[in-house]
Write an enzyme that holds these catalytic residues in place. Structure first.
Site, PDB file in Angstrom:
ATOM      1  N   CYS A  54       0.837  -1.197   0.000  1.00 25.14           N
ATOM      2  CA  CYS A  54       0.000   0.000   0.000  1.00 25.14           C
ATOM      3  C   CYS A  54       0.881   1.260   0.000  1.00 25.14           C
ATOM      4  O   CYS A  54       1.511   1.563  -0.999  1.00 25.14           O
ATOM      5  CB  CYS A  54      -0.967  -0.029   1.176  1.00 25.14           C
ATOM      6  SG  CYS A  54      -2.342   1.134   1.005  1.00 25.14           S
ATOM      7  N   HIS A  81      -3.591  -5.180   0.114  1.00 26.83           N
ATOM      8  CA  HIS A  81      -3.096  -5.722   1.385  1.00 26.83           C
ATOM      9  C   HIS A  81      -3.187  -7.247   1.361  1.00 26.83           C
ATOM     10  O   HIS A  81      -4.181  -7.816   1.839  1.00 26.83           O
ATOM     11  CB  HIS A  81      -3.913  -5.173   2.558  1.00 26.83           C
ATOM     12  CG  HIS A  81      -3.666  -3.727   2.850  1.00 26.83           C
ATOM     13  ND1 HIS A  81      -2.748  -3.304   3.795  1.00 26.83           N
ATOM     14  CD2 HIS A  81      -4.204  -2.608   2.311  1.00 26.83           C
ATOM     15  CE1 HIS A  81      -2.745  -1.974   3.829  1.00 26.83           C
ATOM     16  NE2 HIS A  81      -3.619  -1.532   2.945  1.00 26.83           N
ATOM     17  N   GLU A 115      -1.855  -9.430   3.177  1.00 26.54           N
ATOM     18  CA  GLU A 115      -1.805 -10.072   4.498  1.00 26.54           C
ATOM     19  C   GLU A 115      -3.191 -10.471   4.998  1.00 26.54           C
ATOM     20  O   GLU A 115      -3.321 -11.396   5.809  1.00 26.54           O
ATOM     21  CB  GLU A 115      -1.141  -9.153   5.523  1.00 26.54           C
ATOM     22  CG  GLU A 115      -1.852  -7.854   5.821  1.00 26.54           C
ATOM     23  CD  GLU A 115      -1.416  -6.697   4.935  1.00 26.54           C
ATOM     24  OE1 GLU A 115      -1.678  -5.531   5.291  1.00 26.54           O
ATOM     25  OE2 GLU A 115      -0.818  -6.963   3.872  1.00 26.54           O
TER      26      GLU A 115
END
Length: 602
Positions: A412, A539, A541
């Site tokens: 990001c 993102h 994750e």
């Protein structure tokens, strides 16, 4: 009938209710049941989107763009499910819903009160959301695990306690149970006068906080069926019996969850103490298989985590490094990837402000310590964030990683700053910046998205699952994603790389290998002649799982451990010693694990 399991907490907050709730759900799912989860946060905010990470940790983003509490990340990772924003219930959402109905005239002139209108709205929300499918097969859940945030006795959680007091009678006793998580502190006596009197004294496990917590909960109308005791060491039998006697439960209903080497051991700990048999009997659950075989993968992960010998280190350069929960999903994604390649992970937390030249004058010790950490790391990660503080330090770290050809991943804001760094130091645009930090820059390489509403802070970003198309077949990240043509990942940003300037970068080997469906938004960057220099606007994750590590993070760990090229040459397959055995069950009712899997690409 839907079965509801309410998880409450006592004594202190942050006691581990989220992990307990996730572990209970995991055990039940491993028995063949479809499980969903709801997190209740008693704060008045509509959602977690406007919180500082120092308030409640990271803001977790869901497929539908919901900005929610980080505990929903635990639910998704443990249960391998996909939740929606309505799985996170807040006081703000409930009051907003009730006030909207009142303004519309739904209450037909009645006085709107906490009881029954707020409590009824809470019950209706839970019953409605519990039926929403969270698995890929679209089947309605059979069990709903509900975590009530905060601590019993908090004034803001009182309407929710009252709602569930009523709820237990509405859905009947055989369909509702309460698990109360409490702290059993162990007193390590250190006063000299006490040691003189009892020189061989050891820490005594104190039950009074748990007794008081359960008494308060019962006074509010809820009687716990299971008392889960968080403690540093296993509970003594005498302590267990004392809690049983004073808290009106059988000794078998007192569960010990002591400190363990890995959170993957918590489901095993609960299962070993007979929680499945108790819940099966208490809720009349339609369990057709025993969970021990299905939980083999959790034991295998735990054992593997404990016996790791080789180590790799990642420098996490951010601005919220004083609280590890600020980057909870990032850390989990790194751990999943490190575990997959049999490496112990060391995360070196670096406050990006300490890397800036100004820190050398103001706090030289912190400055040198920060640079020592960065230079000694095997890889560099710059995660997302907001605000100008520390951005120049992040750019310094990116510049060092690029020049030293260290494995690098920017997420990001980390990707946006990698663009700024390249523009300044390779393209020669010294004032290149994001308009978020310098609205007057002559080289706005990162700009505000046209649809962003600057007058409203909450819920105005580009949020949720979006598709990214790979534009280059030779992309390293494309290979790590299994040579996919596209990926669906979760986003959370207000600014984007300026598409009008992309040709300047690509002429110098800075490739935008992933773009959105219209080709207007730059989603993935890769730098030529580097082992692993990758940036992603999304993102990744948020979709990483213990046995399905996120490909961008997986690539970073492979590069940091020197295994990436070998992995790519083998067709993106790990060696047999690095994969999980095909005997280990999955948390899904109908699948098995034979090798490392990656997040769904559709």
């Amino acid at each position: 009938m839907m079965k509801y399991i309410l998880v409450t907490g006592g004594v202190i907050s942050g006691i581990g209710k989220g992990i307990i709730a996730s572990s209970v759900g995991t055990i039940l799912k491993s028995c063949g049941l479809h499980v969903t989860a709801i997190k209740i946060d008693p704060y008045i905010n509509i959602d977690a989107g406007t919180f500082s990470p120092y308030e409640h940790g990271e803001v977790f983003v869901l497929d539908d763009g919901g900005e929610v509490d980080l505990d929903l990340g635990n639910y998704e990772r443990f249960l391998d499910i996909r939740l929606t924003k309505d799985n996170n219930l807040t006081t703000g959402k409930i009051y907003q819903s009730v006030i909207t109905k009142e303004r519309r005239g739904d209450y037909l002139g009645k006085t709107v009160q906490v009881v029954p209108h707020i409590t009824d709205a809470i019950q209706e929300w839970v019953m409605r959301q519990a039926k929403v499918s969270v698995d890929d097969d679209g089947i309605e859940p059979e069990v709903c695990v509900i975590e009530l945030g905060g601590t019993v006795g908090d004034i803001e959680s009182m309407p929710f306690i009252e709602a569930f007091r009523q709820f237990q009678f509405k859905v009947k006793r055989e369909n509702f149970c309460n698990i109360h998580v409490s702290l059993v502190p162990q007193m390590n006596v250190s006063h000299s006068f006490w040691n003189d009197m009892r020189p061989n004294s050891t820490g005594e496990q104190k039950t009074k906080p748990t007794q008081n917590s359960v008494r308060e909960l019962r006074g509010l109308g809820l009687s716990p069926d299971l008392i889960v005791c968080r403690c540093s060491t296993p509970l003594d039998t005498a302590v267990k019996e004392k809690i049983s006697m004073f808290c009106h439960v059988e000794p078998e209903q007192v569960i010990c969850v002591h400190d363990v080497s890995s959170i993957y051991r918590v489901p095993l700990l609960l299962e070993d103490q007979g929680i499945v048999d108790y819940l099966c009997h208490r809720l009349d659950l339609p369990i057709v298989m025993r969970p021990r075989k299905m939980l083999t993968k959790w034991k295998e992960m735990s054992d593997r985590s404990d016996r790791l010998l080789e180590q790799t280190s990642i420098a996490l350069v951010g601005k919220y490094t004083k609280l590890s929960d600020s980057y909870a999903s990032v850390i989990k994604a790194l751990e999943h990837s490190a575990l997959a390649i049999n490496y112990k992970l060391e995360v070196k937390y670096i406050d990006s402000a300490d890397l800036e030249p100004a820190a050398l004058q103001e706090e030289p010790v912190k400055y040198h310590e920060a640079w020592q950490k960065l230079c000694s790391a095997d890889g560099v990660l710059v995660p997302g964030g907001f605000g100008v503080r520390g951005t120049e330090g992040k750019i310094q770290a990116i510049n060092w990683a690029r020049k030293q050809k260290k494995p690098f991943l920017g997420v990001c804001l980390g990707m946006q700053l990698a663009v700024c760094e390249f523009a300044r130091n390779v393209l020669g645009w010294e004032d290149a910046n994001s308009t978020e930090f310098d609205p007057e820059t002559k080289h706005p390489v990162v700009i505000e998205m046209p649809e962003h509403n600057p007058g409203q802070m909450g819920g105005t970003m580009r949020l949720g699952k979006r598709r990214t198309l790979f534009k280059n077949t030779s992309s390293v990240l494309r290979k790590l994603y299994g040579d996919a043509e596209y990926v669906d990942e979760r986003h959370r940003h207000r600014f984007e790389v300026n598409p009008e300037l992309k040709h300047h970068f690509e002429d110098r080997g800075f490739r935008f290998v992933g773009q959105d469906l219209e080709g207007e938004r730059m989603e993935i960057i890769e730098l030529e002649d580097q082992t692993y220099f990758v940036g992603v606007q999304y993102h990744p994750e948020f979709t990483s799982r213990p046995i399905k590590p996120s490909p961008p993070y997986f690539g970073l760990l492979l590069a940091a451990s020197g295994k990436l090229q070998n992995y790519l040459q083998k067709g993106c397959r790990l060696s047999p010693r690095d994969t999980y055995s095909d005997r280990s069950g999955s948390s899904s009712p109908d699948s098995e694990i034979s090798e490392i899997k990656f997040p769904s690409l559709s």
